[in-house]
Design a protein around this motif. Structure first.
Motif, PDB file in Angstrom:
ATOM      1  N   LYS A  89      -0.220  26.289  -0.158  1.00  0.00           N
ATOM      2  CA  LYS A  89      -1.529  26.571   0.438  1.00  0.00           C
ATOM      3  C   LYS A  89      -2.626  25.776  -0.264  1.00  0.00           C
ATOM      4  N   LYS A  90      -2.524  25.676  -1.596  1.00  0.00           N
ATOM      5  CA  LYS A  90      -3.499  24.876  -2.340  1.00  0.00           C
ATOM      6  C   LYS A  90      -3.417  23.410  -1.941  1.00  0.00           C
ATOM      7  N   HIS A  91      -2.206  22.921  -1.744  1.00  0.00           N
ATOM      8  CA  HIS A  91      -2.021  21.525  -1.351  1.00  0.00           C
ATOM      9  C   HIS A  91      -2.604  21.271   0.039  1.00  0.00           C
ATOM     10  N   ALA A  92      -2.322  22.178   0.956  1.00  0.00           N
ATOM     11  CA  ALA A  92      -2.833  22.008   2.323  1.00  0.00           C
ATOM     12  C   ALA A  92      -4.360  22.004   2.339  1.00  0.00           C
ATOM     13  N   GLU A  93      -4.968  22.932   1.628  1.00  0.00           N
ATOM     14  CA  GLU A  93      -6.428  22.993   1.569  1.00  0.00           C
ATOM     15  C   GLU A  93      -6.995  21.732   0.922  1.00  0.00           C
ATOM     16  N   ALA A  94      -6.349  21.262  -0.123  1.00  0.00           N
ATOM     17  CA  ALA A  94      -6.822  20.063  -0.811  1.00  0.00           C
ATOM     18  C   ALA A  94      -6.725  18.836   0.078  1.00  0.00           C
ATOM     19  N   ILE A  95      -5.641  18.715   0.813  1.00  0.00           N
ATOM     20  CA  ILE A  95      -5.476  17.565   1.715  1.00  0.00           C
ATOM     21  C   ILE A  95      -6.540  17.591   2.796  1.00  0.00           C
ATOM     22  N   GLN A  96      -6.825  18.763   3.324  1.00  0.00           N
ATOM     23  CA  GLN A  96      -7.825  18.872   4.390  1.00  0.00           C
ATOM     24  C   GLN A  96      -9.215  18.505   3.888  1.00  0.00           C
ATOM     25  N   LYS A  97      -9.508  18.802   2.626  1.00  0.00           N
ATOM     26  CA  LYS A  97     -10.845  18.541   2.074  1.00  0.00           C
ATOM     27  C   LYS A  97     -10.982  17.145   1.481  1.00  0.00           C
ATOM     28  N   ALA A  98      -9.879  16.557   1.065  1.00  0.00           N
ATOM     29  CA  ALA A  98      -9.929  15.290   0.337  1.00  0.00           C
ATOM     30  C   ALA A  98     -10.356  14.139   1.243  1.00  0.00           C
ATOM     31  N   ASN A  99     -11.134  13.239   0.684  1.00  0.00           N
ATOM     32  CA  ASN A  99     -11.565  12.055   1.423  1.00  0.00           C
ATOM     33  C   ASN A  99     -10.373  11.139   1.675  1.00  0.00           C
ATOM     34  N   GLY A 100     -10.214  10.710   2.917  1.00  0.00           N
ATOM     35  CA  GLY A 100      -9.189   9.745   3.260  1.00  0.00           C
ATOM     36  C   GLY A 100      -7.796  10.306   3.446  1.00  0.00           C
ATOM     37  N   ALA A 101      -7.671  11.649   3.445  1.00  0.00           N
ATOM     38  CA  ALA A 101      -6.339  12.258   3.568  1.00  0.00           C
ATOM     39  C   ALA A 101      -6.242  13.088   4.835  1.00  0.00           C
ATOM     40  N   ASP A 102      -5.028  13.158   5.389  1.00  0.00           N
ATOM     41  CA  ASP A 102      -4.787  13.969   6.582  1.00  0.00           C
ATOM     42  C   ASP A 102      -3.411  14.610   6.458  1.00  0.00           C
ATOM     43  N   LEU A 103      -3.310  15.878   6.826  1.00  0.00           N
ATOM     44  CA  LEU A 103      -2.038  16.611   6.784  1.00  0.00           C
ATOM     45  C   LEU A 103      -1.368  16.536   8.142  1.00  0.00           C
ATOM     46  N   LEU A 104      -0.154  15.953   8.155  1.00  0.00           N
ATOM     47  CA  LEU A 104       0.559  15.752   9.420  1.00  0.00           C
ATOM     48  C   LEU A 104       1.674  16.760   9.657  1.00  0.00           C
ATOM     49  N   ALA A 105       2.318  17.233   8.567  1.00  0.00           N
ATOM     50  CA  ALA A 105       3.525  18.029   8.778  1.00  0.00           C
ATOM     51  C   ALA A 105       3.859  18.866   7.552  1.00  0.00           C
ATOM     52  N   VAL A 106       4.686  19.891   7.782  1.00  0.00           N
ATOM     53  CA  VAL A 106       5.272  20.685   6.711  1.00  0.00           C
ATOM     54  C   VAL A 106       6.771  20.785   6.943  1.00  0.00           C
ATOM     55  N   CYS A 107       7.481  21.135   5.871  1.00  0.00           N
ATOM     56  CA  CYS A 107       8.933  21.246   5.959  1.00  0.00           C
ATOM     57  C   CYS A 107       9.400  22.407   5.089  1.00  0.00           C
TER      58      CYS A 107
END
Length: 338
Positions: A14-32
């Motif tokens: 959850k921390k990783h997903a939130e960080a990716i969403q907020k980080a400049n230049g990053a986008d979350l495409l998928a989970v596994c």
């Protein structure tokens, strides 16, 4: 944009997903995750793809970076597969559970020309950045010793959340799971270690690994260090501190999460400079969340083709120190680190 995927959908994901969403230049495409129910929250919240099979995820050519958030004992096998698929890696701490597995990860990344970053986010706290800058300028003079203390509470309910928690194969104890961040900071600030001696015990928690540990360090520069870590503190987290003492300066960083200045006295800093450091840190002790900093650093490492700030070698050094403490406690003798 640099596209990310997360493997392992437990609490830390959850921390990783939130960080990716907020980080400049990053986008979350998928989970596994092998358990589809654990992915559902991520899929629904972020409108992304879910994979129950790692091989299928790695066939997605749009994914640039894979964040590994599984139990620690699975890091190495997943990382090697990710590296062989030519995707960069952000891996949660510890980098792995053994040096052999760590070397497999580092070698796989090197052979496939992909970046490897280990999540040690405490380096990005404002006060730690300032302390590192001060020490890099040698403003504390010849170093005497350093201290790292983690006095936290992790009750039995915490360990009972999952069968892998507290096991030697997949998780480790207070040194491997909690205090490894502080060991990384000590190494970052003080340099490489020459020798350690440690004692540990499992006093209050029904787990395989240690819940309390103490140890001493001799650094290669001749300075000494003292480590105390426990998850047995009643009833809640008490403190996390990093202290460094030198010929011309003494600094203690404390609070519950080692983010506040408790003492700062450096010979060549006047009162105005010292007060400014203390008040600036007090106004924003956490700064940008460390996971977000790790993600943005990986984005820059990929786009600029440079090494991440926290490398696989950094993760290896922290793990090597933990394992040396374990070996010392097991054999009741000092352990040299080469």
């Amino acid at each position: 944009m640099v596209n990310f995927a997360i493997v392992g959908c437990g609490h830390i994901a959850k921390k990783h997903a939130e960080a990716i969403q907020k980080a400049n230049g990053a986008d979350l495409l998928a989970v596994c995750d092998t358990d589809p129910s654990k992915m559902r929250e991520f899929i629904d919240l972020y409108n992304i793809e879910g994979y129950v099979n790692l091989e299928d995820l790695l066939k997605n050519n749009e994914v640039d970076v894979v964040n590994i958030c599984t139990p620690s004992g699975f890091h190495a096998s997943i990382a090697v597969s990710v590296a062989e698929a030519k995707k960069h890696i952000v891996v949660e701490k510890p980098i792995a559970m053994t040096l052999e597995d760590t070397d497999l990860m580092i070698d796989a990344c090197r052979k496939n020309n992909v970046k490897l970053s280990v999540v040690h986010p405490n380096r990005f706290r404002p006060v730690m950045i300032k302390l590192k800058e001060t020490m890099d300028k040698q403003e504390l003079g010849k170093l005497s010793h350093a201290n790292a203390t983690v006095r936290w509470n992790r009750n039995q309910e915490y360990y009972d959340q999952a069968g892998w928690r507290g096991t030697k194969e997949y998780d480790g104890g207070v040194l491997m799971n909690q205090a490894i961040h502080n060991l990384d900071l000590i190494l970052w600030l003080m340099g490489d270690v020459e020798e350690v001696y440690s004692m540990e015990a499992t006093r209050l928690r029904n787990i395989e690994s240690e819940d309390v540990s103490t140890g001493v360090i001799r650094f290669k520069n001749g300075a000494l260090g003292v480590i105390e870590a426990a998850t047995t503190i009643y009833p809640n987290n008490l403190e996390e501190t990093i202290s460094v003492f030198g010929e011309t300066g003494s600094v203690k960083i404390g609070g519950k999460t080692a983010s506040l200045v408790e003492h700062w006295n450096v010979e060549n800093m006047n009162d105005e400079e010292t007060i400014d450091i203390i008040e600036t840190v007090k106004a924003d002790p956490i700064g940008k969340p460390g996971h977000e900093c790790i993600i943005e650093d990986m984005v820059e490492a990929v786009t600029e083709d440079r090494e991440p700030i926290v490398t696989g070698l950094d993760g290896r050094k922290a793990l090597e120190l933990v394992l040396a403490f374990y070996e010392s406690a097991k054999t009741n003798r000092p352990i040299k680190i080469n």
